[in-house]
Design a protein around this motif. Structure first.
Motif, mmCIF file in Angstrom:
data_model
loop_
_atom_site.group_PDB
_atom_site.id
_atom_site.type_symbol
_atom_site.label_atom_id
_atom_site.label_comp_id
_atom_site.label_asym_id
_atom_site.label_seq_id
_atom_site.Cartn_x
_atom_site.Cartn_y
_atom_site.Cartn_z
ATOM 1 N N ILE A 52 29.307 50.772 46.504
ATOM 2 C CA ILE A 52 29.123 51.067 45.075
ATOM 3 C C ILE A 52 30.382 51.719 44.498
ATOM 4 C CG2 ILE A 52 27.797 52.460 43.426
ATOM 5 C CD1 ILE A 52 26.281 50.056 44.477
ATOM 6 N N GLY A 53 30.976 52.656 45.236
ATOM 7 C CA GLY A 53 32.192 53.323 44.776
ATOM 8 C C GLY A 53 33.351 52.366 44.603
ATOM 9 N N GLU A 54 33.483 51.416 45.524
ATOM 10 C CA GLU A 54 34.550 50.411 45.419
ATOM 11 C C GLU A 54 34.316 49.501 44.218
ATOM 12 O OE1 GLU A 54 35.393 50.213 50.228
ATOM 13 O OE2 GLU A 54 34.080 48.740 49.285
ATOM 14 N N ARG A 55 33.076 49.092 44.017
ATOM 15 C CA ARG A 55 32.759 48.250 42.862
ATOM 16 C C ARG A 55 33.058 48.983 41.554
ATOM 17 N NH1 ARG A 55 30.267 43.489 43.858
ATOM 18 N NH2 ARG A 55 29.383 43.232 45.927
ATOM 19 N N GLN A 56 32.641 50.251 41.478
ATOM 20 C CA GLN A 56 32.895 51.031 40.271
ATOM 21 C C GLN A 56 34.394 51.171 40.014
ATOM 22 O OE1 GLN A 56 30.832 54.680 41.083
ATOM 23 N NE2 GLN A 56 28.868 53.911 40.310
ATOM 24 N N ALA A 57 35.152 51.485 41.061
ATOM 25 C CA ALA A 57 36.597 51.664 40.908
ATOM 26 C C ALA A 57 37.275 50.366 40.458
ATOM 27 C CB ALA A 57 37.204 52.157 42.223
ATOM 28 N N LEU A 58 36.848 49.236 41.011
ATOM 29 C CA LEU A 58 37.438 47.952 40.632
ATOM 30 C C LEU A 58 37.088 47.579 39.188
ATOM 31 C CD1 LEU A 58 36.888 45.915 43.914
ATOM 32 C CD2 LEU A 58 39.059 46.754 43.008
ATOM 33 N N VAL A 59 35.851 47.841 38.779
ATOM 34 C CA VAL A 59 35.465 47.552 37.400
ATOM 35 C C VAL A 59 36.268 48.414 36.437
ATOM 36 C CG1 VAL A 59 33.593 47.790 35.722
ATOM 37 C CG2 VAL A 59 33.149 46.704 37.905
ATOM 38 N N LEU A 60 36.425 49.692 36.771
ATOM 39 C CA LEU A 60 37.161 50.585 35.882
ATOM 40 C C LEU A 60 38.633 50.201 35.779
ATOM 41 C CD1 LEU A 60 35.511 53.984 36.816
ATOM 42 C CD2 LEU A 60 35.305 52.759 34.655
ATOM 43 N N ARG A 61 39.249 49.837 36.907
ATOM 44 C CA ARG A 61 40.676 49.505 36.865
ATOM 45 C C ARG A 61 40.935 48.120 36.288
ATOM 46 N NH1 ARG A 61 44.473 50.014 41.813
ATOM 47 N NH2 ARG A 61 44.545 52.167 41.157
ATOM 48 N N TYR A 62 40.268 47.093 36.828
ATOM 49 C CA TYR A 62 40.590 45.714 36.434
ATOM 50 C C TYR A 62 39.727 45.201 35.288
ATOM 51 C CZ TYR A 62 43.244 45.814 40.713
ATOM 52 O OH TYR A 62 44.141 46.156 41.687
ATOM 53 N N GLY A 63 38.553 45.773 35.094
ATOM 54 C CA GLY A 63 37.684 45.329 34.020
ATOM 55 C C GLY A 63 37.881 46.102 32.738
ATOM 56 N N ALA A 64 38.032 47.430 32.851
ATOM 57 C CA ALA A 64 38.157 48.272 31.665
ATOM 58 C C ALA A 64 39.559 48.819 31.469
ATOM 59 C CB ALA A 64 37.170 49.434 31.758
ATOM 60 N N ASP A 65 40.459 48.575 32.416
ATOM 61 C CA ASP A 65 41.855 49.019 32.350
ATOM 62 C C ASP A 65 41.948 50.536 32.127
ATOM 63 O OD1 ASP A 65 44.571 48.557 32.569
ATOM 64 O OD2 ASP A 65 44.835 48.259 30.417
ATOM 65 N N VAL A 66 41.180 51.271 32.921
ATOM 66 C CA VAL A 66 41.146 52.727 32.852
ATOM 67 C C VAL A 66 42.127 53.283 33.883
ATOM 68 C CG1 VAL A 66 39.639 54.728 33.260
ATOM 69 C CG2 VAL A 66 38.772 52.745 32.058
ATOM 70 N N SER A 67 42.803 54.369 33.553
ATOM 71 C CA SER A 67 43.753 54.981 34.492
ATOM 72 C C SER A 67 42.997 55.593 35.680
ATOM 73 C CB SER A 67 44.568 56.067 33.796
ATOM 74 O OG SER A 67 43.751 57.184 33.501
ATOM 75 N N ASP A 68 43.724 55.832 36.764
ATOM 76 C CA ASP A 68 43.111 56.410 37.960
ATOM 77 C C ASP A 68 42.534 57.796 37.687
ATOM 78 O OD1 ASP A 68 43.812 54.148 39.370
ATOM 79 O OD2 ASP A 68 45.628 55.025 40.220
ATOM 80 N N GLU A 69 43.215 58.572 36.860
ATOM 81 C CA GLU A 69 42.736 59.917 36.547
ATOM 82 C C GLU A 69 41.407 59.856 35.788
ATOM 83 O OE1 GLU A 69 45.904 58.902 35.774
ATOM 84 O OE2 GLU A 69 46.890 59.902 37.461
ATOM 85 N N GLU A 70 41.331 58.973 34.789
ATOM 86 C CA GLU A 70 40.096 58.818 34.024
ATOM 87 C C GLU A 70 38.973 58.272 34.905
ATOM 88 O OE1 GLU A 70 40.408 57.336 29.778
ATOM 89 O OE2 GLU A 70 42.361 56.733 30.618
ATOM 90 N N ALA A 71 39.295 57.289 35.731
ATOM 91 C CA ALA A 71 38.294 56.711 36.626
ATOM 92 C C ALA A 71 37.784 57.758 37.607
ATOM 93 C CB ALA A 71 38.872 55.518 37.372
ATOM 94 N N GLY A 72 38.687 58.594 38.091
ATOM 95 C CA GLY A 72 38.280 59.665 38.985
ATOM 96 C C GLY A 72 37.338 60.640 38.304
ATOM 97 N N GLY A 73 37.627 60.963 37.052
ATOM 98 C CA GLY A 73 36.738 61.840 36.295
ATOM 99 C C GLY A 73 35.368 61.222 36.094
#
Length: 123
Positions: A64-85
């Protein structure tokens, strides 16, 4: 064969149907080059790759964490800091989840079992 670069290149098309229009065909000549003869045997596999990446996303053994991280980075183009938050983890954990998720997805598309490591696959 799917490698990490190709998977990262295709991932935005999983969530955005129109992203395929912006994906450059790596085998095609530059747009400013004169037209030549077409060889049907050397046709682009772009649409097959797009179908594979969508199917792979649905069936790959991602956490689930990997899916969320991939959606945030490649789907929503969110920075790592924002995704971490948003995920409640550090930006380093988000980068690790993305790296591991892309590796698992590439291994799954190639029919291999993922071996934890940057680019190692078990044959």
């Amino acid at each position: 064969m799917y490698d990490r670069r190709l998977v990262e290149h295709l991932l935005p098309a999983v969530w955005d149907q129109e992203a395929a229009y912006g994906i450059r065909n790596l085998q095609a000549p530059d747009a400013d080059m004169p037209k030549g003869t077409a060889d049907p045997k050397a046709a682009s596999a772009l649409f097959a790759h797009l179908a594979d990446i969508r199917q792979g996303w649905a069936t790959a053994p991602l956490s689930i964490g990997e899916r969320q991280a991939l959606v945030l980075r490649y789907g929503a183009d969110v920075s790592d800091e924002e995704a971490g938050g948003l995920q409640g983890v550090t930006d380093r954990a988000v980068r690790y989840r993305c790296e591991r998720g892309v590796g698992k997805l590439a291994a799954h598309l190639n029919g291999h079992e993922y071996v934890d490591g940057y680019a190692d696959f078990e044959a």
